[in-house]
Design a protein around this motif. Structure first.
Motif, PDB file in Angstrom:
ATOM      1  N   VAL A 133       0.831  -1.206   0.000  1.00  0.00           N
ATOM      2  CA  VAL A 133       0.000   0.000   0.000  1.00  0.00           C
ATOM      3  C   VAL A 133       0.860   1.247   0.000  1.00  0.00           C
ATOM      4  O   VAL A 133       0.594   2.222  -0.731  1.00  0.00           O
ATOM      5  N   VAL A 134       1.921   1.231   0.792  1.00  0.00           N
ATOM      6  CA  VAL A 134       2.825   2.394   0.835  1.00  0.00           C
ATOM      7  C   VAL A 134       3.511   2.590  -0.501  1.00  0.00           C
ATOM      8  O   VAL A 134       3.666   3.730  -0.987  1.00  0.00           O
ATOM      9  N   ASP A 135       3.942   1.506  -1.125  1.00  0.00           N
ATOM     10  CA  ASP A 135       4.591   1.628  -2.432  1.00  0.00           C
ATOM     11  C   ASP A 135       3.627   2.177  -3.484  1.00  0.00           C
ATOM     12  O   ASP A 135       4.021   3.011  -4.325  1.00  0.00           O
ATOM     13  N   ARG A 194       4.105   5.633  -5.572  1.00  0.00           N
ATOM     14  CA  ARG A 194       4.056   5.690  -7.031  1.00  0.00           C
ATOM     15  C   ARG A 194       3.010   6.700  -7.503  1.00  0.00           C
ATOM     16  O   ARG A 194       3.241   7.456  -8.444  1.00  0.00           O
ATOM     17  N   ARG A 195       1.903   6.741  -6.816  1.00  0.00           N
ATOM     18  CA  ARG A 195       0.842   7.683  -7.180  1.00  0.00           C
ATOM     19  C   ARG A 195       1.277   9.133  -6.921  1.00  0.00           C
ATOM     20  O   ARG A 195       0.982  10.043  -7.701  1.00  0.00           O
ATOM     21  N   ASP A 196       2.005   9.335  -5.832  1.00  0.00           N
ATOM     22  CA  ASP A 196       2.488  10.680  -5.531  1.00  0.00           C
ATOM     23  C   ASP A 196       3.545  11.135  -6.535  1.00  0.00           C
ATOM     24  O   ASP A 196       3.618  12.316  -6.892  1.00  0.00           O
ATOM     25  N   GLY A 211       2.952  15.749  -1.533  1.00  0.00           N
ATOM     26  CA  GLY A 211       2.940  14.292  -1.622  1.00  0.00           C
ATOM     27  C   GLY A 211       4.120  13.675  -0.918  1.00  0.00           C
ATOM     28  O   GLY A 211       4.026  12.607  -0.330  1.00  0.00           O
ATOM     29  N   LEU A 212       5.286  14.341  -0.966  1.00  0.00           N
ATOM     30  CA  LEU A 212       6.470  13.798  -0.309  1.00  0.00           C
ATOM     31  C   LEU A 212       6.279  13.769   1.196  1.00  0.00           C
ATOM     32  O   LEU A 212       6.667  12.824   1.866  1.00  0.00           O
TER      33      LEU A 212
END
Length: 394
Positions: A250-252, A256-258, A266-267
């Motif tokens: 989920v974090v990955d 990727r979406r950010d 997003g960062l």
């Protein structure tokens, strides 16, 4: 837990003798403990285990107070399981201490009146201790299953993770644990024996001579060893590993979406997600580690019993250590499953503040009465002074 409480005293010997109305101690006691083994057992059962039990009871009572005195606490996920876990751990600590400690105190162990009473209830005490220990293990597994469903299968979790299913899981855990603990009063007999040195009769607890009951006891012993020690560790390791992989995925995906959207915030959001994931992973690893560290050693302890026998110094030392770890597990469940939650820590602070306010409220009426006494006395003094001033003027 079953194999961990079979050390202390002749009343817990597993030797098989004829079933008579009474026997002689010389026929059943062929083992002599060395001074070091006796000292180790005494320190473990009389000093260390009761201290751990008292600390664990205090922690679990605080846990139950926090979970029951705040209305918002009922919105905590797995509230029913947390309450049941605290209750089972507390009852286990009480009954397990009553099982292992009295026979390690010489004044009680050699008292005929205490022996006559204790020998009739100790098997039932041991049954209750074993029941609540096994219930605690099964509730921990149920707690992790609920969390596994919420993380790995979120779309279907609302159908399974309900208050009713939690209560059913608790009732099932207690019932199954009781069925796996009743071998103690069934497979053991209480027999009257004569002790020639003191010319007194004592009651000892020996395994039944019935071959079917002996097989039943051994079978339940190994079933309990696998079902409540080995299998829970494997189940928790599998479920928590799946949870960790799911959270990482989920974090990955969020990262990727950010990166695709290239948003400046997003960062920051991604870093916050990483921090929360790291804390969750650490907690999940701690769950597996504590169960492996505290419950896992019972399997080697059982093997040492079979290899060396229960009177060997190595078996005695290892059993004492594994007993302490089992008590420690019942005391640390409070910290692992509750204190790590930020919401729970907030509720615990609120509960402690309420308790302190109540204590202050007890002292406050006394302080108020003192203030009222001072003010009334000052008023009387001022009236007397005014009256004296009028007399002087006259």
């Amino acid at each position: 837990m079953d194999e961990l409480i079979t050390l202390e005293g002749a009343s817990q010997s597993e030797q098989i003798i004829g079933s008579h109305d009474f026997c002689n101690f010389s026929n059943i006691t062929h083992h002599e403990h060395d001074e070091q083994s006796i000292l180790i057992v005494w320190w473990s059962n009389v000093a260390v285990l009761p201290i751990i039990a008292l600390i664990g009871l205090a922690c679990n009572l605080l846990n139950m107070a926090v979970l029951t005195s705040n209305k918002t606490a009922r919105r905590i996920p797995s509230w029913n399981l947390l309450i049941a876990l605290a209750i089972c751990d507390s009852l286990f600590l009480i009954f397990a201490t009553l099982d292992v400690t009295p026979l390690s105190i010489p004044s009680l162990a050699f008292s005929t009146s205490f022996n006559h009473f204790y020998s009739r209830v100790v098997l039932y005490i041991r049954t209750l201790a074993s029941t609540f220990y096994k219930s605690s293990v099964l509730i921990v597994v149920a707690f992790n299953i609920e969390r596994y469903l919420c993380v790995v299968c979120p779309l279907n979790s609302h159908r399974w993770c309900t208050s009713r299913n939690s209560k059913n899981a608790i009732a099932t855990a207690v019932f199954v644990s009781f069925l796996c603990s009743i071998q103690w009063p069934l497979a053991y007999d209480t027999i009257r024996c004569f002790e020639s040195n003191s010319n007194e009769y004592y009651y000892v607890i020996l395994m039944s001579t019935n071959r079917a009951l002996q097989i039943y006891y051994r079978t339940m012993d190994y079933i309990s060893l696998f079902a409540f020690n080995v299998l829970p560790i494997i189940a928790l390791l599998y479920m928590n590993s799946r949870i960790i992989f799911t959270l990482r995925r989920v974090v990955d995906e969020d990262s990727r979406r950010d990166e695709e959207t290239k948003l400046s915030d997003g960062l920051i959001q991604n870093e916050a997600h990483n921090n929360r994931t790291m804390r969750a992973n650490a907690m999940l690893f701690a769950v597996v580690f504590m169960l492996f560290f505290c419950v896992g050693p019972q399997a080697p302890a059982r093997l040492l019993f079979d290899i060396y026998g229960q009177y060997h110094p190595k078996a005695i030392l290892y059993v004492c250590l594994s007993q302490q770890l089992v008590f420690l597990n019942a005391s640390l469940n409070f910290c692992l499953y509750c204190v790590v939650s930020k919401r729970y820590r907030t509720l615990m602070k609120q509960t402690l503040k309420k308790f302190l306010h109540k204590l202050e409220g007890v002292d406050r009426p006394f302080q108020i009465s003192l203030k009222q006494t001072k003010s009334s006395s000052a008023h009387v003094t001022s009236l007397e002074d005014h009256h004296a001033h009028l007399i002087q003027n006259v």
